[in-house]
Structure formats: structure tokens, C-alpha cells
Motif scaffolding. Structure first.
Motif, short mmCIF file in Angstrom:
data_model
loop_
_atom_site.label_atom_id
_atom_site.label_comp_id
_atom_site.label_asym_id
_atom_site.label_seq_id
_atom_site.Cartn_x
_atom_site.Cartn_y
_atom_site.Cartn_z
N PRO A 119 -21.74 7.74 15.04
CA PRO A 119 -22.42 9.02 14.94
C PRO A 119 -22.61 9.63 16.32
N GLY A 120 -23.13 10.87 16.36
CA GLY A 120 -23.13 11.55 17.65
C GLY A 120 -24.38 12.28 18.06
N HIS A 121 -25.28 12.62 17.14
CA HIS A 121 -26.27 13.65 17.48
C HIS A 121 -27.35 13.22 18.46
N HIS A 122 -27.43 11.94 18.81
CA HIS A 122 -28.37 11.51 19.86
C HIS A 122 -27.76 11.57 21.26
N ALA A 123 -26.46 11.66 21.38
CA ALA A 123 -25.82 11.67 22.70
C ALA A 123 -26.15 12.98 23.42
N THR A 124 -26.74 12.87 24.60
CA THR A 124 -27.15 14.04 25.37
C THR A 124 -26.05 14.44 26.36
N VAL A 125 -26.36 15.40 27.19
CA VAL A 125 -25.41 15.80 28.22
C VAL A 125 -25.02 14.61 29.09
N THR A 126 -25.97 13.74 29.38
CA THR A 126 -25.76 12.68 30.36
C THR A 126 -25.82 11.26 29.81
N SER A 127 -26.27 11.08 28.56
CA SER A 127 -26.56 9.72 28.10
C SER A 127 -26.04 9.44 26.69
N ALA A 128 -25.49 8.24 26.51
CA ALA A 128 -25.25 7.69 25.18
C ALA A 128 -26.52 6.96 24.75
N MET A 129 -26.91 7.14 23.49
CA MET A 129 -28.14 6.50 23.03
C MET A 129 -28.21 6.55 21.51
N GLY A 130 -29.10 5.73 20.94
CA GLY A 130 -29.35 5.79 19.50
C GLY A 130 -28.12 5.58 18.65
N PHE A 131 -27.27 4.62 19.02
CA PHE A 131 -26.01 4.29 18.34
C PHE A 131 -24.90 5.30 18.62
N CYS A 132 -25.19 6.38 19.39
CA CYS A 132 -24.25 7.48 19.59
C CYS A 132 -23.61 7.41 20.97
N LEU A 133 -22.30 7.64 21.04
CA LEU A 133 -21.58 7.61 22.31
C LEU A 133 -21.27 9.02 22.80
N LEU A 134 -20.62 9.83 21.98
CA LEU A 134 -20.33 11.22 22.28
C LEU A 134 -20.90 12.07 21.15
N ASN A 135 -21.29 13.29 21.45
CA ASN A 135 -21.94 14.13 20.45
C ASN A 135 -20.88 14.92 19.69
N ASN A 136 -20.49 14.39 18.53
CA ASN A 136 -19.37 14.95 17.78
C ASN A 136 -19.62 16.39 17.35
N VAL A 137 -20.78 16.68 16.80
CA VAL A 137 -21.03 18.03 16.31
C VAL A 137 -21.18 19.01 17.47
N ALA A 138 -21.71 18.55 18.60
CA ALA A 138 -21.83 19.43 19.76
C ALA A 138 -20.45 19.77 20.33
N VAL A 139 -19.57 18.79 20.38
CA VAL A 139 -18.20 19.05 20.84
C VAL A 139 -17.54 20.09 19.94
N ALA A 140 -17.74 19.97 18.63
CA ALA A 140 -17.16 20.93 17.69
C ALA A 140 -17.75 22.31 17.87
N ALA A 141 -19.07 22.38 18.07
CA ALA A 141 -19.72 23.69 18.25
C ALA A 141 -19.25 24.38 19.52
N ALA A 142 -19.14 23.62 20.61
CA ALA A 142 -18.69 24.20 21.87
C ALA A 142 -17.24 24.68 21.76
N HIS A 143 -16.43 23.95 21.03
CA HIS A 143 -15.04 24.36 20.81
C HIS A 143 -15.00 25.67 20.01
N ALA A 144 -15.82 25.75 18.96
CA ALA A 144 -15.86 26.98 18.16
C ALA A 144 -16.31 28.17 18.99
N ARG A 145 -17.26 27.93 19.85
CA ARG A 145 -17.78 28.99 20.72
C ARG A 145 -16.74 29.44 21.74
N ASP A 146 -16.11 28.49 22.42
CA ASP A 146 -15.24 28.84 23.54
C ASP A 146 -13.82 29.19 23.12
N ARG A 147 -13.27 28.48 22.16
CA ARG A 147 -11.88 28.72 21.75
C ARG A 147 -11.75 29.80 20.69
N HIS A 148 -12.76 29.94 19.85
CA HIS A 148 -12.68 30.92 18.76
C HIS A 148 -13.61 32.10 18.98
#
Length: 312
Positions: A119-148
Motif C-alpha cells: 500500500p502507499g498512502h502513508h509514504a510521505t515526501v521523505t519517508s516510507a512508513m506504515g507498511f508503505c514504501l511509495l505513495n501509489n495514489v499520490a504518484v497517480a494524482a501528480a501524473h494526472a495533474r502534470d501530464r494530463h
């Protein structure tokens, strides 16, 4: 409806005593294949690119997560571990959301579910935490914002834990609004109602023991009207099912029907404002039977009013 996953997501193994196990994803995949034969168009999740991750994470975190590993386990914090397969799992979990956003934005299908882990939603700008390594939904949102070029993206998080990482990443960006209900007094002890960010945050805490009626009322009375007012061009869902009454990690009393109800409401909202475009990504859920039931209920609610697509 599209569905994204990748075998690599089963190779992240934080140890036999860890609740975030590969079995979590396996039961979801088994349940979805059994319940919806021919109704889901399964696609392999590609790996995210480094530039995709760099939109939301600092280089030091990306390097840490992707570092080659030979030891069976590496401890990142008190409850977050990696194994030799974790880097690939994290890349494909993040890449699923990117591919799903591209597909719904390009008109392949307005709906997608990403059956991935970790899962992803606990991963912050600088830290992996709470079972999360990368923030999957945040990566998707930033892609939607910047690419689309989207200017109004709603991230809706009904996991029992607050998505502190998602809030951390977007709290100063009014183009991405974050809406979360989560149990009070639970890890990570964040997500207060007074948190407003750039006017793009709405958090409501649910007392331990809250049942489906209270959950539905909070969403119907406050959360859904706020999202409606935002008029999102895309709805992204952090779909955590650890609020189920059988889940060992929390103390809410929700059932699969409650998640199905909220999912149907979000689908209607996406049809009103976003041409039906909704991408959901699996987050928490640690009772295997409940996780399978809730995943089926969630996807079923999306499929109920959606056209049948070829695949299987």
C-alpha cells in the motif's frame, strides 16, 4: 472496467509475522477472478519511472526503496520492512496508477482498479512508513495533474488509517483535494478536522466502534457534498478495507455493504463531474476473508452501472 496488477507485487515479503503479507493480494486476485469472469479487462502494471516518483518523493527516499537488497529483510522503521522483491513490487504498484490514469483519460474505459501492494498512502515526501514504501495514489494524482493538465483531482481515502503521506504531499497544492475518514486515536495519529492545507483538505475522525450507519451519515452529510462542490475532473480512491468489523488492526464496525454503498456514491459523483473517470487503488485490509469480500463489493459497485468490457 480495467484492472491492473503485476506478479512482482506478490514478491514484496516483509516476513511471516507481518500483517501486510503477499496473501493479501492473492486473495483479492482470486476473489475478483472468481466473481467477475469476463467483466474485468486485466492489464499488467508497468513499472513507474524515476521521474514519475520524483514528482512526489525526494531522491533519498526513492534511492532507499529501490536499493538492491540481498538480505532477507531490511527494517525501514518499526513496522515497515523490505525484502529482495520489494523494489520491483513498489515500482509496479506505483506504475499501475499511472497506467490506469492514462487509460481512463485517453478513453479506454472510465473505470480502473489497481490490485497492487505494498500500500502507499502513508509514504510521505521523505519517508516510507506504515507498511508503505511509495505513495501509489499520490504518484497517480501528480501524473494526472502534470501530464494530463487536470486542475481538480479528488483523492478519496476511506482506509481506517489516515493517509498522512497523501496529505503531506498535496497539502499546499489546491489542484489536488484530499478527503479522508479514519478512526480517531489510531496510527499515524494525524488527519485532524482543523487541517485545511490550501483549503484542499477535509478530514473527519470516526470514534472507535463506529458502525456503518455513522460512516454513511458522515459521508452523506459532509464528505460527498464537499467533493461535489469541488467538481473533480478525476476521482482517485485509496481503497482500504481495514475498517471492516473483523479487521485486527482497528476498531470500526463496517461491513462489505458499507464500502459498496460509498463506492456507488463516488461512482455517481464521477459521472456527474469527471465523465465517469475513477481510478481505485488497494490500500489496507488485514483480515483475508473480509478483504476479499470488500474488494468484491467495491469492484461490483463500480461494475453495476458500467458497460461490460471484454477481457478476463
Amino acid at each position: 472496467m480495467l484492472a491492473y496488477t503485476h506478479p512482482s507485487c506478490l514478491l514484496h515479503d516483509p516476513g511471516p509475522d507481518h500483517p501486510e503479507s503477499p496473501q493479501r493480494l492473492q486473495v483479492v486476485l482470486d476473489a475478483l477472478h472468481a466473481r467477475f469472469p469476463g467483466q474485468l479487462q486485466w492489464r499488467p502494471a508497468p513499472p513507474a519511472k524515476l521521474g514519475d516518483l520524483a514528482r512526489v518523493h525526494e531522491t533519498e527516499l526513492i534511492d532507499l526503496v529501490l536499493q538492491a537488497q540481498t538480505a532477507p529483510l531490511r527494517q525501514l522503521d518499526m513496522d515497515t520492512r523490505t525484502s529482495p522483491g520489494s523494489a520491483s513490487a513498489a515500482l509496479h504498484a506505483a506504475g499501475a496508477g499511472i497506467a490506469a490514469v492514462d487509460a481512463v483519460m485517453l478513453g479506454d474505459d472510465p473505470l480502473a482498479f489497481c490490485a497492487v501492494r505494498p500500500p502507499g498512502h502513508h509514504a510521505t515526501v521523505t519517508s516510507a512508513m506504515g507498511f508503505c514504501l511509495l505513495n501509489n495514489v499520490a504518484v497517480a494524482a501528480a501524473h494526472a495533474r502534470d501530464r494530463h493538465g487536470l486542475e481538480r483531482i479528488a483523492v478519496v481515502d476511506f482506509d481506517v488509517h489516515h493517509g498522512n503521506g497523501t496529505q503531506d504531499i498535496f497539502q499546499h497544492d489546491p489542484r489536488v483535494a484530499y478527503y479522508s475518514t479514519h478512526q480517531a486515536g489510531l496510527f499515524p495519529n494525524s488527519g485532524l478536522r482543523r487541517d485545511r492545507g490550501a483549503g484542499n483538505l477535509l478530514n473527519i475522525l470516526l470514534p472507535p466502534g463506529s458502525d456503518g450507519l455513522r460512516f454513511r451519515n458522515v459521508w452523506a452529510d459532509e464528505m460527498l457534498p464537499a467533493i461535489d462542490d469541488f467538481r473533480p475532473q478525476l476521482v482517485l480512491v485509496s481503497a482500504g478495507f481495514d475498517g471492516h468489523l473483523r479487521d485486527p488492526q482497528a476498531d470500526l464496525m463496517l461491513e462489505a455493504d458499507d464500502f459498496a454503498w460509498l463506492t456507488a456514491q463516488l461512482h455517481q459523483l464521477a459521472r456527474r463531474h469527471a465523465q465517469g473517470r475513477l481510478v481505485s487503488t488497494l490500500e489496507g485490509g488485514y483480515d483475508l476473508q473480509a478483504l476479499a469480500e470488500c474488494s468484491v463489493a467495491h469492484v461490483g459497485a463500480l461494475l453495476e452501472d458500467a458497460p461490460v468490457t471484454p477481457g478476463g
